[in-house]
Design a protein around this motif. Structure first.
Motif, PDB file in Angstrom:
ATOM      1  N   PRO A  97      -4.472  -9.847  15.898  1.00  0.00           N
ATOM      2  CA  PRO A  97      -5.017  -9.172  14.249  1.00  0.00           C
ATOM      3  C   PRO A  97      -4.418  -9.718  13.249  1.00  0.00           C
ATOM      4  O   PRO A  97      -3.665  -9.576  12.212  1.00  0.00           O
ATOM      5  N   ILE A  98      -4.568 -11.237  13.467  1.00  0.00           N
ATOM      6  CA  ILE A  98      -4.385 -12.329  12.341  1.00  0.00           C
ATOM      7  C   ILE A  98      -5.337 -13.152  12.114  1.00  0.00           C
ATOM      8  O   ILE A  98      -6.161 -13.273  12.822  1.00  0.00           O
ATOM      9  N   ARG A  99      -5.187 -13.781  10.786  1.00  0.00           N
ATOM     10  CA  ARG A  99      -6.351 -14.810  10.284  1.00  0.00           C
ATOM     11  C   ARG A  99      -5.605 -15.911   9.731  1.00  0.00           C
ATOM     12  O   ARG A  99      -5.043 -15.855   8.544  1.00  0.00           O
ATOM     13  N   THR A 100      -5.390 -17.029  10.451  1.00  0.00           N
ATOM     14  CA  THR A 100      -4.976 -18.101   9.795  1.00  0.00           C
ATOM     15  C   THR A 100      -5.891 -18.920   9.238  1.00  0.00           C
ATOM     16  O   THR A 100      -5.600 -19.932   8.611  1.00  0.00           O
ATOM     17  N   GLY A 101      -7.285 -18.875   9.520  1.00  0.00           N
ATOM     18  CA  GLY A 101      -8.264 -19.627   8.995  1.00  0.00           C
ATOM     19  C   GLY A 101      -8.711 -19.220   7.843  1.00  0.00           C
ATOM     20  O   GLY A 101      -9.442 -19.899   6.961  1.00  0.00           O
ATOM     21  N   ASN A 102      -8.879 -17.776   7.561  1.00  0.00           N
ATOM     22  CA  ASN A 102      -9.345 -17.444   6.237  1.00  0.00           C
ATOM     23  C   ASN A 102      -9.176 -15.830   6.085  1.00  0.00           C
ATOM     24  O   ASN A 102      -8.653 -15.067   7.169  1.00  0.00           O
ATOM     25  N   PRO A 103      -9.120 -15.377   4.929  1.00  0.00           N
ATOM     26  CA  PRO A 103      -8.766 -13.972   4.742  1.00  0.00           C
ATOM     27  C   PRO A 103      -9.751 -13.123   5.203  1.00  0.00           C
ATOM     28  O   PRO A 103     -10.926 -13.392   5.213  1.00  0.00           O
ATOM     29  N   SER A 104      -9.538 -11.757   5.307  1.00  0.00           N
ATOM     30  CA  SER A 104     -10.404 -10.826   5.352  1.00  0.00           C
ATOM     31  C   SER A 104     -11.325 -10.590   4.129  1.00  0.00           C
ATOM     32  O   SER A 104     -10.798 -10.906   3.116  1.00  0.00           O
ATOM     33  N   GLU A 105     -12.547 -10.264   4.339  1.00  0.00           N
ATOM     34  CA  GLU A 105     -13.527 -10.322   3.181  1.00  0.00           C
ATOM     35  C   GLU A 105     -14.464  -9.358   2.996  1.00  0.00           C
ATOM     36  O   GLU A 105     -14.732  -8.430   4.157  1.00  0.00           O
ATOM     37  N   ILE A 106     -14.701  -8.880   1.680  1.00  0.00           N
ATOM     38  CA  ILE A 106     -15.899  -8.041   1.406  1.00  0.00           C
ATOM     39  C   ILE A 106     -16.846  -8.926   0.563  1.00  0.00           C
ATOM     40  O   ILE A 106     -16.387  -9.441  -0.423  1.00  0.00           O
ATOM     41  N   VAL A 107     -17.932  -8.901   0.932  1.00  0.00           N
ATOM     42  CA  VAL A 107     -19.113  -9.893   0.172  1.00  0.00           C
ATOM     43  C   VAL A 107     -19.774  -8.902  -0.772  1.00  0.00           C
ATOM     44  O   VAL A 107     -20.451  -7.814  -0.325  1.00  0.00           O
ATOM     45  N   THR A 108     -20.238  -9.291  -1.975  1.00  0.00           N
ATOM     46  CA  THR A 108     -20.869  -8.579  -2.951  1.00  0.00           C
ATOM     47  C   THR A 108     -21.893  -9.433  -3.054  1.00  0.00           C
ATOM     48  O   THR A 108     -21.905 -10.858  -3.553  1.00  0.00           O
ATOM     49  N   ILE A 109     -23.387  -9.003  -3.274  1.00  0.00           N
ATOM     50  CA  ILE A 109     -24.634  -9.821  -3.525  1.00  0.00           C
ATOM     51  C   ILE A 109     -25.365  -9.207  -4.837  1.00  0.00           C
ATOM     52  O   ILE A 109     -25.573  -7.954  -4.515  1.00  0.00           O
ATOM     53  N   ASN A 110     -25.708  -9.924  -5.804  1.00  0.00           N
ATOM     54  CA  ASN A 110     -26.537  -9.396  -6.736  1.00  0.00           C
ATOM     55  C   ASN A 110     -27.779  -9.813  -6.566  1.00  0.00           C
ATOM     56  O   ASN A 110     -28.044 -11.394  -6.694  1.00  0.00           O
ATOM     57  N   VAL A 111     -28.860  -9.293  -6.175  1.00  0.00           N
ATOM     58  CA  VAL A 111     -30.140  -9.619  -5.825  1.00  0.00           C
ATOM     59  C   VAL A 111     -31.134  -9.565  -7.201  1.00  0.00           C
ATOM     60  O   VAL A 111     -31.252  -8.246  -7.558  1.00  0.00           O
ATOM     61  N   THR A 112     -31.442 -10.294  -7.918  1.00  0.00           N
ATOM     62  CA  THR A 112     -32.641 -10.268  -8.901  1.00  0.00           C
ATOM     63  C   THR A 112     -34.009 -10.675  -8.343  1.00  0.00           C
ATOM     64  O   THR A 112     -34.385 -11.517  -7.413  1.00  0.00           O
ATOM     65  N   PHE A 113     -34.951 -10.097  -9.116  1.00  0.00           N
ATOM     66  CA  PHE A 113     -36.397 -10.139  -8.215  1.00  0.00           C
ATOM     67  C   PHE A 113     -37.318 -10.777  -9.569  1.00  0.00           C
ATOM     68  O   PHE A 113     -37.053 -10.610 -10.645  1.00  0.00           O
ATOM     69  N   GLN A 114     -38.265 -11.142  -8.863  1.00  0.00           N
ATOM     70  CA  GLN A 114     -39.382 -11.943 -10.011  1.00  0.00           C
ATOM     71  C   GLN A 114     -39.893 -10.735 -11.115  1.00  0.00           C
ATOM     72  O   GLN A 114     -39.980  -9.577 -10.407  1.00  0.00           O
ATOM     73  N   GLU A 115     -40.151 -10.798 -12.169  1.00  0.00           N
ATOM     74  CA  GLU A 115     -40.814  -9.963 -12.899  1.00  0.00           C
ATOM     75  C   GLU A 115     -42.266  -9.529 -12.390  1.00  0.00           C
ATOM     76  O   GLU A 115     -43.006 -10.358 -11.996  1.00  0.00           O
ATOM     77  N   SER A 116     -42.638  -8.268 -12.299  1.00  0.00           N
ATOM     78  CA  SER A 116     -43.887  -8.013 -11.770  1.00  0.00           C
ATOM     79  C   SER A 116     -45.033  -8.027 -12.963  1.00  0.00           C
ATOM     80  O   SER A 116     -44.940  -8.197 -14.184  1.00  0.00           O
ATOM     81  N   SER A 117     -46.041  -8.600 -12.218  1.00  0.00           N
ATOM     82  CA  SER A 117     -47.256  -8.931 -13.189  1.00  0.00           C
ATOM     83  C   SER A 117     -48.089  -7.997 -13.801  1.00  0.00           C
ATOM     84  O   SER A 117     -48.919  -7.952 -14.527  1.00  0.00           O
ATOM     85  N   ASN A 118     -47.841  -6.586 -13.199  1.00  0.00           N
ATOM     86  CA  ASN A 118     -48.444  -5.425 -13.560  1.00  0.00           C
ATOM     87  C   ASN A 118     -47.972  -5.181 -14.806  1.00  0.00           C
ATOM     88  O   ASN A 118     -46.714  -5.159 -15.413  1.00  0.00           O
TER      89      ASN A 118
END
Length: 395
Positions: free
Chosen positions: A374-395
């Protein structure tokens, strides 16, 4: 034909037995090498050879620690729960000690030989000095590794998808993977994770596999499903299994529990969410009947964004060629222990972080939990957040 099958079976069994004998021999040899160093160090500090009873106690404790993890796994159904937990804990930490002792002692022996050959230092002083350095190094690595495993960090990525989302211009996602919920990664850690995710108020929570560490017993005993029920993303929580979710034979039960918690766990399935984007979830490579991705993506409207959950970041060219917009994965742990990240970097096109291939985006998490020690010497425990933006709709 029947004789051929029998002979083939006997040959395979013989190979397995031979391989097992070879592995066991080297495991015993390596650990004897480590144990001898410990015995010499203790005797040198005490300045005299310990008697037979002391030697028996030392080697009994040493071999108990060495085989504790194996014993806990093999005998878990027959041991009282407190004894199982004790053996499992000390055995898990001891695996990390063995891993690092091998490298550190080899370097220490080489330095000791050079100093003994080319300097007037006595063997006693060298044994005590180098042995103390080795001991302190191991303690430092284990303590630091445990802190890394508990000191969860947040990793953030901004991604733009060249498709429109009719429902919203952006999507906030929290990705977690490799929880490995178990006797070692407990409900307390899961509660911490859920609290941290809820503070972020995401639209989506994605869990990219290895939810449990093979055995579902701790998940059930600690009522972790009730903790999962506290997740509150505005759209929903989606998950896929990892290889460890298959190994214990409890996948069906895990799926039932997660469904009860309101978590959609996909086994080669897809869903059109809010008539705006697709979430696709694959079975792990450990499954014997995993669909090919092109079959899974049949009948999908490729003008809408496609988010793929796949535990292992394997063959990234395939989702790229099939028009997947975002794939999230885990599995690699980024090696978990230094310098294993050098190996995972060679094994995977992307073993951690973010990569864009043509119009496809890939995110691989190093994971929240731990496997084995139960150890990590290479990297810490992580939670990833991703903000996804989308292309403007042509409608």
């Amino acid at each position: 034909m029947q004789i051929k099958k029998v002979m083939k079976g006997l040959f395979m069994n013989r190979r397995v037995i031979i391989n097992l004998v070879i592995v066991t021999f080297f495991f015993l040899l390596i650990n004897f090498y480590l144990g001898i160093h410990g015995w010499i160090y203790i005797n040198t500090i005490l300045k005299h050879e310990l008697h037979t009873v002391s030697k028996l106690i030392y080697w009994s404790i040493f071999w108990l620690f060495t085989f504790a993890y194996i014993l806990s796994r093999v005998l878990k159904k027959h041991l009282p729960r407190p004894i199982f937990k004790f053996l499992h804990h000390i055995g898990a930490y001891w695996l990390a000690v063995i891993y690092y002792l091998i490298f550190i002692l080899l370097i220490s022996d080489l330095i000791g030989w050079l100093l003994l050959t080319f300097t007037p230092l006595s063997s006693e002083k060298l044994i005590i000095s180098l042995g103390t350095i080795v001991l302190l190094s191991i303690v430092f690595l284990i303590v630091k590794g445990r802190r890394n495993a508990l000191n969860t960090q947040f990793i953030h990525y901004d991604i733009h998808v060249e498709k429109s989302n009719l429902h919203s211009k952006a999507l906030s996602i929290v990705l977690v993977s490799d929880l490995h919920l178990s006797t070692l990664v407990t409900n307390k850690r899961l509660a911490f994770l859920i609290d941290e995710i809820n503070k972020l108020s995401p639209d989506l929570v994605l869990i990219a596999g290895d939810i449990i560490d093979e055995d579902i017993t701790p998940f059930v005993e600690e009522n972790m499903v009730e903790t999962f029920k506290k997740l509150k993303p505005s759209i929903g929580t989606y998950a896929v299994p990892g290889n460890h979710d298959y190994y214990g034979g409890h996948l069906d039960l895990l799926v039932d529990h997660l469904n009860d918690a309101g978590i959609h766990i996909f086994l080669d399935e897809k869903e059109l969410v809010e008539n705006s984007f697709y979430i696709v979830g694959r079975k792990d490579l450990a499954s014997k009947n995993r669909l090919e991705l092109h079959d899974l993506l049949k009948d999908i409207d490729h003008t809408k964004p496609i988010i793929l959950l796949d535990h292992q970041p394997y063959r990234l060219d395939i989702p790229t060629n099939l028009g997947v917009d975002l794939q999230v994965s885990g599995h690699t742990h980024r090696g978990q222990f230094k310098p294993n990240h050098l190996i995972t970097r060679k094994l995977y096109e992307l073993d951690w972080g973010y990569l864009q291939k043509n119009l496809s985006h890939f995110v691989v998490s190093s994971g929240f939990g731990t496997w084995g020690p139960p150890i990590r010497t290479g990297n810490p425990s992580e939670i990833v957040t991703i903000n996804v933006t989308f292309q403007e709709s042509s409608n």
